[in-house]
Enzyme design. Sequence first.
Site, short mmCIF file in Angstrom:
data_model
loop_
_atom_site.label_atom_id
_atom_site.label_comp_id
_atom_site.label_asym_id
_atom_site.label_seq_id
_atom_site.Cartn_x
_atom_site.Cartn_y
_atom_site.Cartn_z
N CYS A 1 -10.82 3.48 0.11
CA CYS A 1 -9.38 3.60 0.32
C CYS A 1 -9.08 2.84 1.60
O CYS A 1 -9.79 3.00 2.61
CB CYS A 1 -9.02 5.07 0.45
SG CYS A 1 -7.40 5.37 1.17
N THR A 2 -8.04 2.02 1.57
CA THR A 2 -7.79 1.14 2.73
C THR A 2 -7.37 1.90 3.98
O THR A 2 -7.35 1.33 5.07
CB THR A 2 -6.73 0.08 2.37
OG1 THR A 2 -5.57 0.74 1.83
CG2 THR A 2 -7.27 -0.93 1.37
N HIS A 3 -7.01 3.17 3.83
CA HIS A 3 -6.71 3.96 5.04
C HIS A 3 -7.97 4.31 5.84
O HIS A 3 -7.90 4.55 7.03
CB HIS A 3 -6.05 5.29 4.65
CG HIS A 3 -4.58 5.21 4.36
ND1 HIS A 3 -4.07 4.58 3.25
CD2 HIS A 3 -3.50 5.68 5.05
CE1 HIS A 3 -2.74 4.69 3.25
NE2 HIS A 3 -2.39 5.36 4.34
N ASP B 1 0.88 -1.17 0.00
CA ASP B 1 0.00 0.00 0.00
C ASP B 1 0.92 1.23 0.00
O ASP B 1 2.13 1.10 0.16
CB ASP B 1 -0.90 -0.01 1.25
CG ASP B 1 -1.81 1.21 1.30
OD1 ASP B 1 -2.34 1.61 0.25
OD2 ASP B 1 -2.00 1.79 2.39
N SER B 2 0.32 2.42 -0.12
CA SER B 2 1.14 3.63 -0.04
C SER B 2 1.62 3.87 1.39
O SER B 2 2.50 4.70 1.61
CB SER B 2 0.32 4.83 -0.51
OG SER B 2 -0.82 4.99 0.31
N CYS C 1 -4.57 -1.47 -1.71
CA CYS C 1 -4.64 -0.03 -1.97
C CYS C 1 -5.74 0.20 -3.00
O CYS C 1 -5.66 -0.33 -4.12
CB CYS C 1 -3.29 0.43 -2.52
SG CYS C 1 -3.29 2.14 -3.08
N GLU D 1 -1.92 8.98 8.09
CA GLU D 1 -0.46 8.80 8.12
C GLU D 1 0.19 9.64 9.22
O GLU D 1 1.23 9.29 9.74
CB GLU D 1 0.15 9.17 6.76
CG GLU D 1 -0.15 8.17 5.65
CD GLU D 1 0.52 6.81 5.84
OE1 GLU D 1 1.67 6.77 6.33
OE2 GLU D 1 -0.12 5.79 5.52
N1 DGL Z 1 -4.55 3.20 0.96
C1 DGL Z 1 -4.52 3.89 -0.31
C2 DGL Z 1 -5.81 3.58 -1.04
O1 DGL Z 1 -6.44 2.61 -0.70
C3 DGL Z 1 -4.17 5.31 -0.10
C4 DGL Z 1 -3.76 6.03 -1.33
C5 DGL Z 1 -3.00 7.30 -1.09
O2 DGL Z 1 -1.87 7.20 -0.64
O3 DGL Z 1 -3.51 8.39 -1.41
O4 DGL Z 1 -6.23 4.27 -1.95
#
Ligand code: DGL
Length: 274
Positions: free
Chosen positions: A186-188, A10-11, A73, A152
Amino acid sequence: MDNRPIGIFDSGLGGLTALKELRRLLPNESFVYFGDTGRVPYGARSPQTLRRFARENIRFLQHYDVKMIVAACGTISSILSEDPAWDPTFPFTGVLRPAAEAACRATRCGRIGVIGTSATIRSGSYERIIRQIMPNVQVFSRACPLFVPLVENGYLEEQNPVTELVARDYLSGLAAERPDTLILGCTHYPLIAPAIRRVMGDGVTLIDPGKETAAAVQAMLSARGICADGSQTSDTRYFASADTEDFGTIAARFLGEPLESAVELVEVDALSRE
Ligand code: DGL
């Protein structure tokens, strides 16, 4: 049977939502997790850049002889799903289809909300896949670009005033459309689910893409006969491309246990050189 690890990327921290559920569902499996914190957020990047990041992250994980790759992600999953040239030759899943299928199962009134990064919402990926599964559903989408930096940077505690304010600003209009199901695309976002729930209301089912994807991974491993056989101790290695200590602290808090090993640093430059 296959005792090699599963690679997840993921990011940043968001993919831990998939990892947490994967470790619960598949205690015999080992994992290599890569959070690309040196290049987060992904959501404002172009499709071309995101395709390159996906290639580089996959290549990095493949150095660890992974048997399967999970793009945990929403942004990368969206971009790859819209790319006609994307045809992986190894076991792979993103989060898009598992989340969309769960939303279609959950909705009672056929009104589904989708929130995600700007790149995800712009791609129209969730909307397209939902309509493939359930043509008559109404989809309401909203980009929430500030959510990833909030997560984050650790703005995670219950009723954090900044997170609450941003959630209200982004989501009040969407709540007024009265969806009964909302994909946290978004997984965040599951990390700030309480703030999202307070705006959307208790009656709305929140779909966690990482969690749904973990179930899809379990099914894929069984179907291909590549589950670990339990003869080896399972473990998880963590890599991040910046701020490894902060990443480790927030990750341990979210996973509810100390990490088995320190988070290892991967230089961003090395990702493109490899
Ligand atoms: N967890 C990422 C997603 O699901 C985050 C993307 C981002 O860094 O903007 O989209």
